[in-house]
Motif scaffolding. Structure first.
Motif, PDB file in Angstrom:
ATOM      1  N   PHE A  31       0.522  -1.106  -0.326  1.00  0.00           N
ATOM      2  CA  PHE A  31      -0.180   0.308  -0.264  1.00  0.00           C
ATOM      3  C   PHE A  31       0.951   1.226  -0.022  1.00  0.00           C
ATOM      4  O   PHE A  31       1.636   1.021   1.099  1.00  0.00           O
ATOM      5  CB  PHE A  31      -1.626  -0.135   1.458  1.00  0.00           C
ATOM      6  N   LEU A  52       0.514  -1.837  -8.764  1.00  0.00           N
ATOM      7  CA  LEU A  52      -0.637  -2.603  -9.364  1.00  0.00           C
ATOM      8  C   LEU A  52       0.061  -4.072  -9.709  1.00  0.00           C
ATOM      9  O   LEU A  52      -0.519  -4.851  -9.555  1.00  0.00           O
ATOM     10  CB  LEU A  52      -0.452  -1.579  -9.966  1.00  0.00           C
ATOM     11  N   GLY A  56      -0.662  -4.862  -5.099  1.00  0.00           N
ATOM     12  CA  GLY A  56      -1.303  -4.291  -3.912  1.00  0.00           C
ATOM     13  C   GLY A  56      -1.917  -2.520  -4.637  1.00  0.00           C
ATOM     14  O   GLY A  56      -1.911  -2.760  -5.430  1.00  0.00           O
ATOM     15  N   ILE A  57      -1.663  -1.652  -3.607  1.00  0.00           N
ATOM     16  CA  ILE A  57      -2.707  -0.339  -3.604  1.00  0.00           C
ATOM     17  C   ILE A  57      -1.519   0.448  -3.803  1.00  0.00           C
ATOM     18  O   ILE A  57      -0.860   0.960  -3.590  1.00  0.00           O
ATOM     19  CB  ILE A  57      -3.390   0.057  -3.014  1.00  0.00           C
ATOM     20  N   TYR A  58      -1.706   1.799  -5.355  1.00  0.00           N
ATOM     21  CA  TYR A  58      -0.973   2.668  -4.978  1.00  0.00           C
ATOM     22  C   TYR A  58      -2.183   3.627  -5.021  1.00  0.00           C
ATOM     23  O   TYR A  58      -3.357   3.363  -5.990  1.00  0.00           O
ATOM     24  CB  TYR A  58      -0.970   3.234  -5.865  1.00  0.00           C
ATOM     25  N   VAL A  59      -2.654   4.650  -3.854  1.00  0.00           N
ATOM     26  CA  VAL A  59      -3.545   6.246  -4.570  1.00  0.00           C
ATOM     27  C   VAL A  59      -2.557   7.200  -4.069  1.00  0.00           C
ATOM     28  O   VAL A  59      -1.820   6.936  -3.007  1.00  0.00           O
ATOM     29  CB  VAL A  59      -4.929   5.579  -3.103  1.00  0.00           C
ATOM     30  N   GLN A  60      -2.922   8.088  -4.934  1.00  0.00           N
ATOM     31  CA  GLN A  60      -2.532   9.292  -4.935  1.00  0.00           C
ATOM     32  C   GLN A  60      -3.669  10.585  -4.263  1.00  0.00           C
ATOM     33  O   GLN A  60      -4.668  10.598  -4.443  1.00  0.00           O
ATOM     34  CB  GLN A  60      -2.916  10.031  -6.383  1.00  0.00           C
ATOM     35  N   MET A  61      -3.151  11.100  -2.970  1.00  0.00           N
ATOM     36  CA  MET A  61      -4.294  11.299  -1.959  1.00  0.00           C
ATOM     37  C   MET A  61      -3.944  12.638  -2.390  1.00  0.00           C
ATOM     38  O   MET A  61      -3.183  13.756  -3.128  1.00  0.00           O
ATOM     39  CB  MET A  61      -4.172  11.297  -0.233  1.00  0.00           C
ATOM     40  N   GLU A  62      -5.170  13.603  -1.959  1.00  0.00           N
ATOM     41  CA  GLU A  62      -5.829  15.408  -2.039  1.00  0.00           C
ATOM     42  C   GLU A  62      -3.936  16.392  -1.225  1.00  0.00           C
ATOM     43  O   GLU A  62      -3.705  17.122  -1.954  1.00  0.00           O
ATOM     44  CB  GLU A  62      -6.422  14.952  -1.506  1.00  0.00           C
ATOM     45  N   ALA A  66      -3.952  13.891   4.109  1.00  0.00           N
ATOM     46  CA  ALA A  66      -4.528  12.428   3.935  1.00  0.00           C
ATOM     47  C   ALA A  66      -3.692  11.434   3.617  1.00  0.00           C
ATOM     48  O   ALA A  66      -3.727   9.962   3.936  1.00  0.00           O
ATOM     49  CB  ALA A  66      -5.149  12.962   3.170  1.00  0.00           C
ATOM     50  N   ALA A  70      -4.419   7.822   5.174  1.00  0.00           N
ATOM     51  CA  ALA A  70      -3.967   6.664   4.704  1.00  0.00           C
ATOM     52  C   ALA A  70      -3.531   5.464   4.693  1.00  0.00           C
ATOM     53  O   ALA A  70      -4.008   4.771   5.029  1.00  0.00           O
ATOM     54  CB  ALA A  70      -4.991   7.369   3.287  1.00  0.00           C
TER      55      ALA A  70
ATOM     56  N   ALA B  79     -10.066  10.572   5.194  1.00  0.00           N
ATOM     57  CA  ALA B  79      -8.376  10.037   4.465  1.00  0.00           C
ATOM     58  C   ALA B  79      -8.249   8.363   5.205  1.00  0.00           C
ATOM     59  O   ALA B  79      -7.641   7.339   4.710  1.00  0.00           O
ATOM     60  CB  ALA B  79      -7.466  11.167   5.143  1.00  0.00           C
ATOM     61  N   PHE B  80      -8.321   8.670   6.528  1.00  0.00           N
ATOM     62  CA  PHE B  80      -7.937   7.270   6.778  1.00  0.00           C
ATOM     63  C   PHE B  80      -8.765   5.587   6.991  1.00  0.00           C
ATOM     64  O   PHE B  80      -8.323   5.087   6.357  1.00  0.00           O
ATOM     65  CB  PHE B  80      -8.358   7.110   8.366  1.00  0.00           C
ATOM     66  N   GLY B  83      -7.546   4.554   3.133  1.00  0.00           N
ATOM     67  CA  GLY B  83      -6.085   3.454   3.394  1.00  0.00           C
ATOM     68  C   GLY B  83      -7.756   2.321   3.914  1.00  0.00           C
ATOM     69  O   GLY B  83      -6.538   1.126   3.629  1.00  0.00           O
ATOM     70  N   HIS B 109     -11.062  16.421   2.633  1.00  0.00           N
ATOM     71  CA  HIS B 109     -10.819  14.800   2.137  1.00  0.00           C
ATOM     72  C   HIS B 109     -12.381  14.980   1.967  1.00  0.00           C
ATOM     73  O   HIS B 109     -12.315  14.054   1.233  1.00  0.00           O
ATOM     74  CB  HIS B 109     -10.491  14.381   3.464  1.00  0.00           C
ATOM     75  N   HIS B 112     -13.064  15.040  -1.794  1.00  0.00           N
ATOM     76  CA  HIS B 112     -11.731  14.380  -3.308  1.00  0.00           C
ATOM     77  C   HIS B 112     -12.500  12.743  -2.767  1.00  0.00           C
ATOM     78  O   HIS B 112     -12.348  12.282  -3.417  1.00  0.00           O
ATOM     79  CB  HIS B 112     -10.068  14.886  -2.667  1.00  0.00           C
ATOM     80  N   ARG B 116     -13.389  10.935  -5.874  1.00  0.00           N
ATOM     81  CA  ARG B 116     -12.218   9.857  -6.818  1.00  0.00           C
ATOM     82  C   ARG B 116     -13.776   8.506  -6.228  1.00  0.00           C
ATOM     83  O   ARG B 116     -13.571   7.238  -6.559  1.00  0.00           O
ATOM     84  CB  ARG B 116     -12.030   8.976  -5.052  1.00  0.00           C
ATOM     85  N   TYR B 261     -14.050   3.339  -6.202  1.00  0.00           N
ATOM     86  CA  TYR B 261     -12.695   3.473  -6.807  1.00  0.00           C
ATOM     87  C   TYR B 261     -11.892   2.195  -6.537  1.00  0.00           C
ATOM     88  O   TYR B 261     -11.288   1.434  -7.362  1.00  0.00           O
ATOM     89  CB  TYR B 261     -11.807   4.549  -6.037  1.00  0.00           C
ATOM     90  N   ILE B 265      -9.370   0.086  -9.062  1.00  0.00           N
ATOM     91  CA  ILE B 265      -8.476  -0.235  -8.740  1.00  0.00           C
ATOM     92  C   ILE B 265      -8.213  -2.317  -9.087  1.00  0.00           C
ATOM     93  O   ILE B 265      -7.019  -2.304  -9.162  1.00  0.00           O
ATOM     94  CB  ILE B 265      -7.794   0.369  -7.722  1.00  0.00           C
ATOM     95  N   ILE B 269      -6.150  -3.884 -11.492  1.00  0.00           N
ATOM     96  CA  ILE B 269      -4.458  -4.886 -11.563  1.00  0.00           C
ATOM     97  C   ILE B 269      -5.079  -6.792 -11.866  1.00  0.00           C
ATOM     98  O   ILE B 269      -4.130  -7.178 -12.503  1.00  0.00           O
ATOM     99  CB  ILE B 269      -4.572  -5.203  -9.301  1.00  0.00           C
ATOM    100  N   ILE B 272      -3.972  -5.990 -15.754  1.00  0.00           N
ATOM    101  CA  ILE B 272      -2.590  -6.204 -15.667  1.00  0.00           C
ATOM    102  C   ILE B 272      -2.660  -7.311 -15.605  1.00  0.00           C
ATOM    103  O   ILE B 272      -1.376  -7.927 -16.019  1.00  0.00           O
ATOM    104  CB  ILE B 272      -1.265  -4.803 -14.970  1.00  0.00           C
TER     105      ILE B 272
END
Lengths: 383, 279
Positions: A31, A52, A56-62, A66, A70, B79-80, B83, B109, B112, B116, B261, B265, B269, B272
């Motif tokens: 992550f 990916l 796994g996870i890639y996330v671009q936060m604000e 954040a 996350a 935001a938490f 995750g 947060h 956004h 998303r 989202y 994702i 995955i 890919i």
């Protein structure tokens, strides 16, 4: 799935940021949450592709606030999680780094240091976040910070940071600098089965008996994650072993905060790593870390060639600070030279540990790191 | 006749955390009750439920429910929760927090996460002020309202939360007051079953703090205000749903289908890795 492509192996030519990203994948990180910032952006870019590929996870936060939040959330949901940033973003992360300390969330924060304060010099190297890494969040706590000196170490120490973070349930910081982040070097990646990987201690008590913040003898509580059958509460408030807030008990506050500090302090001998070069007979010792230690090593070799008994002590762990190592060499050496790309940060720790031994500080700001000659001159002046 | 002493919802609450910190007349207990009722009616797997909150009076709700729960830093529960949800999409992640936490310090947060379309559910207790710190002006405080930091009357315009949520892309948006207990419960049930980012605003009485300064000193008086001025208008224009002393439009505003989202994702995955197998 073509596993060979998924996890890298063998020799590769890459920059430090990419080595760090690959180190994270090798460590089992699945992550990444981040926000673009020079000079750490390449870590995010590389992981946007690679995470990916490994499921796994890639996330671009604000923002970085954040991103750090996350990362803690993902850690509590059971994944090894990381973010990467530079000074301004590191500042924004501090409050949530404190939350990770308080809730004992294993996680890794990479700070590729540039010139500060404020926006400073984004593309130039710095070592100005050393004290922020230790003291950046409010309240008393201990944390782990590692300083890589090479691209290979960007790979190795990122893995090490995950291992330490998982072992002690504490945020671990990879405190790199712009040069190490952007420099291209060879990286040798051993086969996956030869890489030491540490995973957090899992909760093994029956769910009714599970107390999420009840430590074992090593002062680290086993960790249940959300969805694993344990229903528990975690909070940034001062809490007892059950995770319940205790906002007016001095006993609970003392017990908790002292344990959070002690789990690092009392295990410091196991955590601390240094590199020692030519110290046994050294009259003058350079204490340097990160990219500066590379120039310091050249300077020490040149001094030896000219008959000066110089040595190098390179803290790999900046926090906890290797004070026993510094105290020991301070007793046998005549002088210590500390070159840093800041106005004097780790040198304060060196002075504290060195006691009577004179310490000379060599500052460098707003340009490339110290040259070997500059450090050599300081060695000669003080020998 | 056998006397049953336990409350039917006792299993949903952490007894060790009681007594709660909320004032008499506060709406937070009603919101928590409606949430628990919805969870009960849906027979949700408590092991898969995570309740996340920020800081403030309602923030303590996370600690009171007997599920996985996390009480985060001020403003950051969304935001938490992002995750948590991305790391384990099987978990149902619900945020119960206040208007100050979610829309002042945490406003970025919110917009956004909605944009998303992260599959997390947000229940906001809107009590028009910062109750826990003693009643300061916040992002939902009505114009001219008195608070400890607007002693001459508030000159800031409040957010219209349902409009903000709809504009930001939420798949489900509703507003109720704590007077609308049954509708709120049904709405929470719907929220919990939606894919993507969903939002319910619950207008909630704060007689001890907000009411004290604004001539509504009891919970009853505040509820009387809600009764008098609230009008149920399902799927009306959220842009026109600003809360005023004369009018509180309640009901559902948005209920649309949009892929989340976390689904996207995980599709990426899979895609890919399928490609890789063909090499």
């Amino acid at each position: 799935m073509n596993q060979k492509r998924v996890i890298l192996e063998g020799s590769h030519f890459m920059n430090g940021d990419i080595a760090c990203a690959e180190g994270a994948i090798a460590a089992g990180c699945r992550f990444f949450a981040g926000y673009p910032i020079t000079p750490a952006t390449e870590i995010a870019e590389h992981l946007a592709q690679r995470m990916l590929e490994v499921g796994g996870i890639y996330v671009q936060m604000e923002d970085e606030i954040a991103s750090m939040a996350a990362v803690i959330g993902a850690s509590y949901a059971g994944l090894k999680a990381m973010t990467a940033t530079s000074g301004p973003g590191f500042s924004l992360m501090q409050e949530n780094i404190g939350l990770a300390v308080m809730t004992e969330a294993p996680c890794v924060i990479v700070d590729v240091m540039r010139g500060g304060p404020s926006t400073g010099q984004p593309t130039l190297p710095g070592q100005q976040d050393v004290m922020q890494a230790k003291w950046g969040s409010h309240g008393d706590y201990e944390i782990i910070a590692l300083a890589p000196s090479s691209v290979q170490e960007m790979f190795n120490l990122t893995i090490e940071a995950f291992n330490l973070s998982e072992t002690y349930r504490v945020p671990a910081i990879v405190l790199a600098d712009e040069v190490v982040g952007h420099m291209w070097e060879k990286v040798a990646i051993p086969p996956a089965q030869k890489i030491k990987i540490v995973n957090r201690k899992k909760a093994n008590a029956p769910s009714e008996a599970y107390a999420p913040f009840m430590p074992d003898d090593d002062l680290v509580p086993p960790m249940a994650c959300f969805g694993e059958g344990y229903s528990f509460h975690a909070t940034g408030l001062t809490h007892d072993e059950h995770g319940y807030p205790q906002t007016s008990s001095s006993e609970v506050q003392q017990k908790l905060v002292k344990r959070l500090c002690d789990k690092i302090r009392k295990n410091a001998d196991k955590i601390v790593r240094v590199e020692e070069v030519l110290l046994s007979d050294a009259d003058i010792v350079v204490v340097a870390y990160g990219i500066v230690a590379r120039a310091a090593l050249s300077a020490v070799r040149k001094a030896r060639a000219e008959g000066i008994k110089a040595g190098l002590l390179r803290p790999i762990t900046l926090w906890p600070f290797p004070e026993n190592h510094v105290a020991k060499i301070a007793q046998q050496t005549k002088a210590i030279v500390v070159p840093e790309m800041n106005c004097g940060q780790l040198v304060r720790e060196v002075e504290r540990a060195a006691k009577e031994t004179p310490v000379t500080f060599l500052s460098k700001l707003g340009e490339e790191p110290h040259t070997p000659m500059e450090i050599f001159e300081a060695i000669r002046r003080n020998s | 006749m056998e006397t049953v002493m336990a409350h039917p919802f006792a299993k949903y609450l952490r007894e060790a955390m009681m007594p709660h910190i909320w004032c008499s007349g506060c709406g937070n207990g009603i919101i928590l009750n409606c949430f628990v009722q919805a969870v009960d009616e849906l027979q949700m797997d408590l092991n898969k439920l995570v309740v996340v909150s920020g800081i403030g009076c309602i923030g303590r709700a996370a600690g009171y429910v007997n599920t996985n729960s996390f009480h985060t830093t001020h403003g950051r529960p969304i935001a938490f929760a992002t995750g948590i949800k991305l790391a384990n999409p099987e978990l149902e992640v619900v945020i119960i927090s206040g208007d100050g936490d979610l829309f002042a310090i945490g406003g970025n947060h919110f917009i956004h996460a909605a944009r998303r379309n992260i599959g997390i559910k947000v229940i906001c207790a809107n009590n028009f002020n910062y109750g826990m710190t003693g009643g300061q002006q916040g992002p939902t405080t009505p114009v001219e309202a008195l608070t400890t930091t607007t002693p001459y009357g508030n000159i800031e315009h409040p957010f219209n939360l349902v409009h903000l949520a709809a504009a930001s892309g939420a798949t489900y948006v509703a507003r109720w007051t704590t007077l609308h207990v049954r509708r709120l419960t049904q709405s929470i049930k719907k929220l919990l079953q939606k894919e993507g980012f969903g939002f319910i605003e619950v207008v909630s009485p704060c007689p001890e703090i907000f009411g004290r300064y604004n001539k509504m000193r009891t919970g009853l008086e505040m509820m009387e205000w809600f009764r008098k001025v609230s009008a149920i208008e399902n799927f009306s224009d959220p842009a026109k749903a600003e809360i005023t002393p004369e009018r509180i439009v309640v009901g559902e505003f948005v209920d649309i289908a949009k892929i989340s989202y976390e689904k996207l994702i995980h599709e990426k995955i899979a895609e890919i890795n399928e490609k890789k197998m063909q090499w």
